[in-house]
Scaffold this motif. Structure first.
Motif, PDB file in Angstrom:
ATOM      1  N   MET A  76     -29.714 -43.902 -53.190  1.00  0.00           N
ATOM      2  CA  MET A  76     -29.499 -43.920 -54.611  1.00  0.00           C
ATOM      3  C   MET A  76     -30.780 -44.266 -55.105  1.00  0.00           C
ATOM      4  O   MET A  76     -31.701 -45.368 -54.727  1.00  0.00           O
ATOM      5  N   ILE A  77     -31.018 -43.587 -56.140  1.00  0.00           N
ATOM      6  CA  ILE A  77     -32.325 -43.768 -56.966  1.00  0.00           C
ATOM      7  C   ILE A  77     -31.864 -43.777 -58.565  1.00  0.00           C
ATOM      8  O   ILE A  77     -30.802 -43.281 -58.887  1.00  0.00           O
ATOM      9  N   GLU A  78     -32.735 -44.452 -59.165  1.00  0.00           N
ATOM     10  CA  GLU A  78     -32.579 -44.457 -60.658  1.00  0.00           C
ATOM     11  C   GLU A  78     -33.312 -43.621 -61.527  1.00  0.00           C
ATOM     12  O   GLU A  78     -34.315 -43.412 -61.109  1.00  0.00           O
ATOM     13  N   SER A  79     -32.718 -42.989 -62.364  1.00  0.00           N
ATOM     14  CA  SER A  79     -33.515 -41.862 -63.163  1.00  0.00           C
ATOM     15  C   SER A  79     -33.763 -42.490 -64.617  1.00  0.00           C
ATOM     16  O   SER A  79     -33.550 -41.772 -65.620  1.00  0.00           O
ATOM     17  N   LEU A 112     -29.038 -39.727 -54.412  1.00  0.00           N
ATOM     18  CA  LEU A 112     -27.578 -39.887 -55.439  1.00  0.00           C
ATOM     19  C   LEU A 112     -28.910 -40.501 -56.725  1.00  0.00           C
ATOM     20  O   LEU A 112     -28.762 -41.588 -56.612  1.00  0.00           O
ATOM     21  N   PRO A 113     -28.878 -39.580 -57.684  1.00  0.00           N
ATOM     22  CA  PRO A 113     -29.672 -40.300 -58.804  1.00  0.00           C
ATOM     23  C   PRO A 113     -28.554 -40.730 -59.870  1.00  0.00           C
ATOM     24  O   PRO A 113     -27.905 -39.996 -60.632  1.00  0.00           O
ATOM     25  N   CYS A 114     -28.891 -41.827 -60.136  1.00  0.00           N
ATOM     26  CA  CYS A 114     -27.793 -42.554 -61.198  1.00  0.00           C
ATOM     27  C   CYS A 114     -28.429 -42.083 -62.576  1.00  0.00           C
ATOM     28  O   CYS A 114     -29.624 -42.445 -62.817  1.00  0.00           O
ATOM     29  N   PRO A 115     -27.590 -41.648 -63.274  1.00  0.00           N
ATOM     30  CA  PRO A 115     -27.996 -41.181 -64.723  1.00  0.00           C
ATOM     31  C   PRO A 115     -28.583 -42.400 -65.449  1.00  0.00           C
ATOM     32  O   PRO A 115     -27.879 -43.353 -65.321  1.00  0.00           O
ATOM     33  N   SER A 116     -29.338 -42.139 -66.309  1.00  0.00           N
ATOM     34  CA  SER A 116     -29.805 -43.425 -67.093  1.00  0.00           C
ATOM     35  C   SER A 116     -28.971 -44.132 -68.113  1.00  0.00           C
ATOM     36  O   SER A 116     -29.046 -45.135 -68.354  1.00  0.00           O
ATOM     37  N   ASP A 117     -27.889 -43.253 -68.302  1.00  0.00           N
ATOM     38  CA  ASP A 117     -26.866 -43.784 -69.194  1.00  0.00           C
ATOM     39  C   ASP A 117     -25.383 -44.316 -68.713  1.00  0.00           C
ATOM     40  O   ASP A 117     -24.588 -44.829 -69.264  1.00  0.00           O
ATOM     41  N   GLU A 118     -25.739 -44.595 -67.264  1.00  0.00           N
ATOM     42  CA  GLU A 118     -24.869 -45.303 -66.616  1.00  0.00           C
ATOM     43  C   GLU A 118     -25.001 -46.123 -65.799  1.00  0.00           C
ATOM     44  O   GLU A 118     -25.935 -46.422 -65.404  1.00  0.00           O
ATOM     45  N   ASP A 119     -24.213 -47.211 -66.079  1.00  0.00           N
ATOM     46  CA  ASP A 119     -24.340 -48.610 -65.079  1.00  0.00           C
ATOM     47  C   ASP A 119     -24.480 -48.262 -63.431  1.00  0.00           C
ATOM     48  O   ASP A 119     -23.666 -47.719 -63.040  1.00  0.00           O
ATOM     49  N   PRO A 120     -25.613 -48.799 -62.998  1.00  0.00           N
ATOM     50  CA  PRO A 120     -26.030 -48.268 -61.425  1.00  0.00           C
ATOM     51  C   PRO A 120     -24.618 -48.903 -60.734  1.00  0.00           C
ATOM     52  O   PRO A 120     -24.517 -48.226 -59.786  1.00  0.00           O
TER      53      PRO A 120
END
Lengths: 358, 358
Positions: A76-79, A112-120
């Motif tokens: 999981m990564i954050e974008s 799995l890129p977590c969208p920036s507008d979604e809570d991780p």
DNA sequence: CCTAGTATCGTAAACGTTTACGGAAGGCGT
DNA sequence: ACGCCTTCCGTAAACGTTTACGATACTAGG
């Protein structure tokens, strides 16, 4: 009357077709492909040859459904915008190391890129609920991180890149912030520096907390009193480096050295220093944490700490597998959390780390 | 006698348990959750409430197996050493745009990193054979790219970021190299420049080919003869920029301007120029293609071309969906390959784009 | 010749879900 | 009273695998 609730594609490529073509039962074909023992070596050859010829590969959904395992590991990564703009391809570097281990066990890695507008947390929850991955690798752990409690409760094997105070016991690998901070301070002190600033992110982030703490202890070891004014809290980016330069200039009795928690900050810092007529390296010693290829072109280069991304990835993978029942005996040596060391990379010439008394 | 070939976990969280608890048939539960029409609105409420309470989410394998669709889109990226060291987080930027579209249709995005030691073609082949994704987005397309033929033959919906001469007809989105090259040349010529160099990657790469071709045409439009000596072939990296500076200095009748096909090259180029006593911007005009956040800190800043990564991602997503039967009527406006425009971002002061005659 | 063991293979259940179909119940018009 | 339509729900097949178990054939030992 025969009902056909689900129309099947006319030319279905399944194990069934393969079995029919070989005139072998479907079960035997499966066993042959999966390397089971109770199948004649000669028929296995035939099966493998036919599979190769037809390009047959087992459908992952069917296989997953039956075995209850997907053979996929998620990273999981954050974008977030900040990540996109400022971090380098850190994760792309570790994936290579991850894959080198996973490929030995026919495990596939997906990011799995977590969208920036979604809570991780919600994102992770969705991903694990759908059971699309067998295990997870999470990163950028917070000091309290709900994701960890979630994974623990859901009994999903996982390893975290970064410590956290959350959850009971889970395995993690974290960079040796203490070692780096101590080494940096020791080195600067040995060169005669006494007023050493540090640019770090907020103490909310684990890195910002641990690193500064180690910095303080290292200072006290040398009998230097810790001055909170010298801790400059900025974003981990070039812009943050520029702002760190700003704040540095405001400090009375200006420090003679600064430790950057993120080497890219050096780019911004240099710029601010030059604007103020201060020559980095001559008037101010700079040490950067975590070598960043893009900073290699700065003038002068700065001492920094290197990390092998593929090695780190391989370690993460082995630690993760050590916590999974099927592989635990293979990788039991890695079944523990640990600190990842970094190697000091002195600048070509250490001229910029000179005595401030000179 | 009842056989139990497959031991089931004692506390299985399936739709079956949910149905039993609600005392409703399993089929109705499924329909309720999937928003089908033929279910009483009041029972649907009950089902949704219970699902929320138990944290039930449909198992993806079972659902995929039945529907023949995974609801997962793959974004293939390469993790070669060069990519890791030199490219920025380009893909992380586009994922956000991709997700913004996909999330509207309950599609999940996964990034598939091809290991650096594996052939991208073989990697892609494995991934599509397992049917773990419904569609693919590929990037870094080569002028001839076997991956495209593979996807076409396997009838996997896909969209390519980058043109290619392979395959029959497929949809792609590519950056407007021609427009950028033309704009850059026009601008430089309008400032009085006549000898304009260009630093580009090998012509094997599509970008290296198309861009230089447009550059040549733009020059000829202004009546300037194309001089092959001014085309400097280097890697798209800071190091490449440094080497470009090297080669630039070797050219007799030195150019007064240079176009960089990759803005990060400016960092290396500047360094080489400073070493040679040449002031970038004053003695040599520099224009960079594809704005790169890290280059914003160069002195002086350089004119460049900007691209909105999320917008590009959204466009890619819509183009992909336009090619998939289920969504084709929604996004039919985007069902065509197209060129993605970039916006010119002049440097703060255009002083560095001055007349070389001065 | 009989029996036990081994090697190899076929059979069919099960994984969790979706969905085509039928059926029940009720409303409504004739 | 009858037929028809609508609404809602239950039933069961099917997706493509894996695998426990049984069955068969053959070998070996007595």
């Amino acid at each position: 009357m025969i009902r056909i609730p689900h129309e099947r594609s006319p030319q279905m490529k399944g194990i069934r077709q393969l079995a029919e073509h070989l005139d072998i039962s479907i079960g035997t074909v499966s066993r042959a492909l999966n390397g089971k023992a109770d199948v004649n070596e000669e028929t296995r050859k035939r099966v493998l040859a036919a599979a190769e010829e037809f390009g047959y590969v087992a459908n992952q959904s069917g296989r997953s459904l039956r075995q209850g395992t997907t053979n996929v590991i998620g990273l999981m990564i954050e974008s977030s915008k900040e990540t996109v703009e400022n971090s380098d391809n850190f994760f792309l570097g570790v994936t290579d190391g991850l894959q080198s281990v996973f490929s030995r066990h026919n495990l596939d890695l997906v990011m799995l890129p977590c969208p920036s507008d979604e809570d991780p947390y919600e994102y992770l929850k969705r991903m694990v609920a759908r059971r699309v991955v067998d295990a997870m690798i999470i990163s950028a752990t917070q000091r309290i991180d709900k994701r960890i409690d979630l994974l623990v409760k859901a009994k999903i094997p996982f390893v975290a890149l970064g410590r956290s105070s959350s959850g009971g016991n889970f395995t993690w690998i974290d960079l040796d912030f203490e070692g780096v901070a101590t080494c940096a301070v020791d080195r600067l002190v040995s060169k005669g520096h006494r007023r050493i600033a540090i640019a770090a992110p907020s103490s909310e982030i684990n890195l910002g907390y641990v690193f500064v703490d180690a910095y303080r202890k290292a200072l006290e070891k040398h009998g230097i009193v810790y001055d909170p004014e010298l801790v400059i809290r900025v974003k981990s980016s070039e812009q943050g480096g520029y702002r760190a330069g700003d704040e540095l200039l405001q400090i009375k009795d200006r420090p003679t050295a600064i430790i950057l928690i993120y080497e890219l900050m050096a780019i911004g810092l240099y710029r601010r220093l030059v604007e103020a007529g201060i020559v980095p390296g001559r008037d101010l010693a700079v040490i950067g944490f975590r070598e960043e290829p893009r900073a290699r072109f700065l003038q002068p280069t700065l001492t920094c700490f290197r990390i092998s991304l593929p090695d780190l990835g391989a370690a993460l993978a082995e630690t993760l597998l050590a916590g999974m029942p099927v592989y635990s005996e293979i990788y039991h040596d890695n079944a523990h959390s640990r600190i990842w060391p970094l190697k000091l990379v002195p600048a070509e010439s250490d001229a910029f780390l000179m005595q401030p008394e000179a």
